[in-house]
Motif scaffolding. Structure first.
Motif, PDB file in Angstrom:
ATOM      1  N   TRP A 109       1.333  -0.943   0.150  1.00  0.00           N
ATOM      2  CA  TRP A 109       0.513  -0.529  -0.230  1.00  0.00           C
ATOM      3  C   TRP A 109       0.648   1.077   0.377  1.00  0.00           C
ATOM      4  N   THR A 111       0.888   4.304   1.312  1.00  0.00           N
ATOM      5  CA  THR A 111       0.093   4.962   2.398  1.00  0.00           C
ATOM      6  C   THR A 111       0.036   6.338   2.790  1.00  0.00           C
ATOM      7  N   TRP A 127     -12.147  -0.456   4.891  1.00  0.00           N
ATOM      8  CA  TRP A 127     -11.389  -1.410   6.458  1.00  0.00           C
ATOM      9  C   TRP A 127     -12.333  -0.980   7.724  1.00  0.00           C
ATOM     10  N   VAL A 128     -12.045  -1.955   8.591  1.00  0.00           N
ATOM     11  CA  VAL A 128     -12.639  -1.198   9.810  1.00  0.00           C
ATOM     12  C   VAL A 128     -11.653  -0.489  10.897  1.00  0.00           C
ATOM     13  N   GLU A 129     -11.447   0.196  11.900  1.00  0.00           N
ATOM     14  CA  GLU A 129     -11.198   1.073  11.742  1.00  0.00           C
ATOM     15  C   GLU A 129      -9.382   0.921  12.455  1.00  0.00           C
ATOM     16  N   ASP A 130      -9.843   0.178  13.200  1.00  0.00           N
ATOM     17  CA  ASP A 130      -7.891  -0.388  13.835  1.00  0.00           C
ATOM     18  C   ASP A 130      -7.699  -1.293  12.963  1.00  0.00           C
ATOM     19  N   GLU A 131      -7.958  -1.109  11.703  1.00  0.00           N
ATOM     20  CA  GLU A 131      -6.725  -2.310  10.654  1.00  0.00           C
ATOM     21  C   GLU A 131      -6.327  -1.054   9.387  1.00  0.00           C
ATOM     22  N   LEU A 132      -6.995   0.220   9.569  1.00  0.00           N
ATOM     23  CA  LEU A 132      -6.864   1.204   8.198  1.00  0.00           C
ATOM     24  C   LEU A 132      -5.698   1.756   9.322  1.00  0.00           C
ATOM     25  N   LYS A 133      -5.606   2.165  10.730  1.00  0.00           N
ATOM     26  CA  LYS A 133      -5.041   2.476  12.028  1.00  0.00           C
ATOM     27  C   LYS A 133      -3.871   2.511  11.564  1.00  0.00           C
ATOM     28  N   ARG A 134      -3.986   0.943  12.140  1.00  0.00           N
ATOM     29  CA  ARG A 134      -2.510   0.760  12.092  1.00  0.00           C
ATOM     30  C   ARG A 134      -1.889   0.340  10.776  1.00  0.00           C
ATOM     31  N   LEU A 135      -2.462  -0.185   9.801  1.00  0.00           N
ATOM     32  CA  LEU A 135      -1.594  -0.032   8.184  1.00  0.00           C
ATOM     33  C   LEU A 135      -1.262   1.861   8.314  1.00  0.00           C
ATOM     34  N   GLU A 138       1.338   1.630  10.882  1.00  0.00           N
ATOM     35  CA  GLU A 138       2.527   0.958  10.432  1.00  0.00           C
ATOM     36  C   GLU A 138       3.992   1.529   9.611  1.00  0.00           C
TER      37      GLU A 138
END
Length: 151
Positions: A109, A111, A127-135, A138
């Motif tokens: 990605w 980002t 994405w769910v919120e946690d996934e997007l924040k983590r992506l 990271e």
């Protein structure tokens, strides 16, 4: 509307969110050379690539011919490979694995572009919120690690 006769007539997406990987590119080239095309790519009415930027790039390098199919998205385009039988042909099964594995390996990605795009569209639908924040975090932390390793 310009005529699409070869891969050279296509325009890559200037904001493609997938940067790709070197390993994925090699796998893609190997798959196209060994098994041929397994699925279609998607372009807009102007020939700008929506999906399949990496495939079209490699296909152009190996001179894979192009066949245009026009649709308005209200029908499923099916690519029927008359040279393959999934029950009998080992290359058909290998292509099935290659298609999925290349997609997995060649996804990296962009980002920064995702962040820019979030001003235009709701990324929460993908994405769910946690996934997007983590992506997004990271990527920031890996850039910070790279910068700290330089000094």
């Amino acid at each position: 509307m310009k005529e699409l006769r070869s891969v050279k007539d296509l325009t890559p997406d200037p904001k493609n969110l997938n940067k790709g990987t070197q390993r994925g590119r090699g796998m893609l080239e190997n798959s196209l050379r060994k098994y041929g095309a397994g699925r279609s790519i998607l372009v807009d009415k102007n020939g700008v690539i929506i999906a399949g930027n990496k495939v079209s790039e490699v296909a152009g390098e190996i001179d894979l011919p192009l066949r245009e199919v026009q649709t308005r998205g209200n029908e499923l385009v099916v690519v029927r490979r008359m040279d393959l039988d999934l029950e009998k042909d080992k290359p058909a099964r290998e292509l099935s694995v290659a298609d999925n594995r290349v997609s997995e390996i060649d996804l990296s990605w962009d980002t920064d572009s995702l962040k820019d795009l979030s001003a235009e569209i709701d990324l929460g639908q993908f994405w769910v919120e946690d996934e997007l924040k983590r992506l997004l975090s990271e990527d920031r932390s890996s850039k910070e690690q790279n910068l700290s390793g330089i000094s």
